[in-house]
Design an enzyme around this catalytic site. Structure first.
Site: not given
Ligand SMILES: *Cc1c(COP(=O)(O)O)cnc(C)c1O
Length: 616
Positions: A159, A347-348, A353, A456
């Protein structure tokens, strides 16, 4: 040889079965959860001696095993309690599977014909040596049979390519806590070294990297790749990166092992449950077959040219924005304007990110509005952030603090107050996501190319008719392929370009800072005293990380490198938004193209490529 355990503590694994009821289904699946307990009547010896303290300590220790869910995301800590927890869950599950199989089929040797196991990220990887342990120590199989069986039942889904997330246990902790499991892993490692010598006999350095136990580390990723039947990535780009970088040398040894299966989301939750109004609109035009058959969503495509449908689609989006605004007003006392553009990054919180890139862009806009009388945006924009940071991820916490400071800054200035608004939504979880995603106009998916394995969130936003502003990373690449360049806004360096700079160590963010005024003015806001309500040195660490770095790498995630491209892409998105029917058409084509990202398709691919199960 037999193995005898001494001075161990017994822990009872108590199952708690949760039925998972499929859509319109009569046969629920079972999700088995485990709780750790002290066996009743344990340690009577110390009880009889009146040693209550010792007894209570043992009870506490047993129950501590399943007490917490570790909150780190894409990060691994080699802590004792975590290893205990992973082993507890893996062992309970493997014992249960073997026992059930023998009960139903009589012979443990037929296990690979009836059972397939997917190691989903590295957390359950201890299941591999644990199954081998059970087969040898409790079922009496020999090494070769037990190892061959493990190789037939186990598969591994990777992942992440981030080194700090690839689980490696300190060898001394592993050996002292799980001596028998350690002995099995050591045997796997020893035998695998033999194969490595054959494959790379000249290259000690390579073998050193690929081996399972070395340098006081037990490397679970290497164990999984060595043993498992199939290894897959979670988007096509990620699958390629596994073959060419992360597991490059393993790919030379086992070319047939590696595959890629793009992640998916369920349209039952992320459309029908989260967005009932859109679900109803779709139902009115193409019926409800899309709930079971993801390919049906394609039938929305012709409707993207029907003005009436576009108006209804836009109306649904507006109602969802109002609904979110009401909730945020109630929960956080923040007023959102549903007539502004909702630009969402949810998102986290993680440096790769790049929430900080979004913040720097907002500071650039602030500088424009406050420094240049002619500066304007074609529409008011609300920048919404939602993110949880892991409690010990200091820099992530600092970025949340910065977002709130920037929100206060833009709210405090008369020229920015009406044009842009910034809000950080608390406690990001699935319930909030179900409210937030249907209300988004723009979906921010701006990770450094090569780092987001799939994503996702990007798929959930797309399904709900938001337009993606993103990099060519993870599944964004496949969203681009499905909607075409008119219906997505792509910017920034690609994974190859980023990787070349990393390999050559050629990136100099300080040069960009010195040469580019927009970048310099935005980054300087972190430390020049502009931000209200924070200590002067509050964001010194973020500033320093961008320009000078920790150890060697400055701006590890290439924020300044992509800054100009991001700013330009944002201008293009906003310009596109001003033509409302054309914008709504893009939204419709995103929803219509989202069928591929249904988890139903993902499961079909796992089944066809890996599990080989008969669908029921
Ligand atoms: C979907 C989802 C995520 C994953 O989002 P990414 O953008 O893919 O990182 C994280 N948290 C929640 C609550 C989600 O619903």
């Amino acid at each position: 040889m037999t193995c005898e355990h001494r001075d161990y503590q017994t822990v009872l694994a108590v199952p708690h079965d949760m039925p998972v009821i499929g859509f319109d289904s009569h046969t629920p699946a079972t999700l088995r959860l485990w709780r750790a307990e002290c066996p009743s009547g344990f340690d009577l010896h110390s009880f009889n001696k009146g040693d209550f303290v010792c007894m209570l300590r043992q009870k506490e220790l047993a129950e501590s095993i399943s007490k917490v869910l570790y909150p780190q995301d894409n990060h691994m800590t080699g802590r004792m309690l975590r290893l205990r927890q992973f082993y507890f869950l893996a062992s309970a599950t493997m014992q249960c599977i073997v026992r059930e199989h023998k009960k139903r089929f009589g012979d443990v040797r037929t296990l690979p014909e009836k059972v397939v196991l997917q190691i989903n990220d590295l957390h359950p990887a201890l299941a591999i040596p644990e199954l081998i342990r059970i087969l040898i120590d409790e079922e009496g199989l020999g090494w070769d049979d037990a190892y061959a069986m493990a190789g037939r039942v186990f598969n591994y889904t990777n992942h992440t390519v981030m080194q700090e997330a690839l689980a490696a246990w300190p060898e001394h902790i592993f050996r002292s806590m799980l001596p028998r499991v350690y002995a099995i892993v050591a045997e796997i490692s020893e035998r695998f070294n033999g194969r490595l010598w054959q494959a790379f006999s000249q290259d000690r350095e390579k073998i050193d990297q690929l081996t399972i136990i070395a340098h006081d580390e037990v490397r679970m990723a290497n164990l999984c790749v060595a043993v498992c039947h199939r290894v897959n990535g979670v988007s096509q780009l990620h699958g390629r990166i596994l073959k060419t970088r992360t597991f490059r040398d393993f790919y030379v040894m086992f070319p047939g092992k590696f595959t890629a299966i793009t992640n998916g989301i369920t349209q039952r939750r992320w459309l029908a449950a989260a967005n009932p109004d859109l679900c109803k609109l779709i139902n009115d035009h193409i019926g409800d077959k899309f709930l079971r058959d993801y390919s049906e969503l394609e039938r929305l495509k012709p409707l993207a040219d029907k003005p009436r449908f576009l108006a209804d689609f836009a109306e649904v989006k507006r109602r969802n924005k109002l609904r979110l605004a009401e909730q945020v007003a109630k929960q956080q006392g923040i007023v959102l304007d549903p007539d502004s553009v909702f630009d969402v990054q949810a998102k986290r919180l993680h440096e790769y990110k790049r929430q900080l890139l979004k913040v720097l862009h907002i500071l650039f806009l602030y500088n424009g509005f406050t420094g240049d009388a002619g500066f304007a945006l074609p529409r008011p924009v609300t920048f919404l952030f939602a993110a949880k940071a892991s409690p010990a991820y200091w820099r992530a916490k600092s970025i949340i603090r910065l977002i709130n400071a920037v929100a206060a800054l833009v709210a405090s200035h008369p020229r920015t107050r009406d044009a842009i608004r910034v809000a950080f939504l608390e406690n990001y979880n699935v319930s909030l996501a179900e409210r937030l995603i249907p209300a988004a106009d723009i979906s921010e998916q701006i990770s450094t190319a090569g780092y987001e394995a799939s994503g996702t969130g990007n798929m959930k936003f797309m399904l709900n008719g938001a337009v993606t502003l993103g990099t060519m990373d993870g599944a964004n690449v496949e969203i681009f392929e499905r909607v075409g360049q008119d219906n997505i806004f792509i910017f920034g360096a690609g994974a190859g370009e980023i990787n070349r700079m990393e390999t050559a160590n050629s990136y100099r963010p300080k040069d960009l800072f010195d040469q580019n005024e927009d970048i310099r003015d935005a980054v300087s806001r972190l430390v020049d005293g502009t931000l209200p309500g924070v200590a002067a040195d509050q964001f010194q660490d973020l500033y320093h990380s961008l320009l000078f770095g920790d150890y060697d790498r400055a701006d590890r995630y290439f924020l300044l490198y992509d800054f100009d491209a991001y700013r330009a892409a944002f201008e293009n998105v906003l310009a596109a938004y001003t033509d409302e029917p054309a914008w709504t058409k893009k939204g419709v084509l995103n929803t219509a193209g989202a069928g591929f990202f249904s988890a139903d398709r993902t499961i079909e691919e796992y089944n066809r490529q890996i599990w080989g199960l008969r669908p029921v």
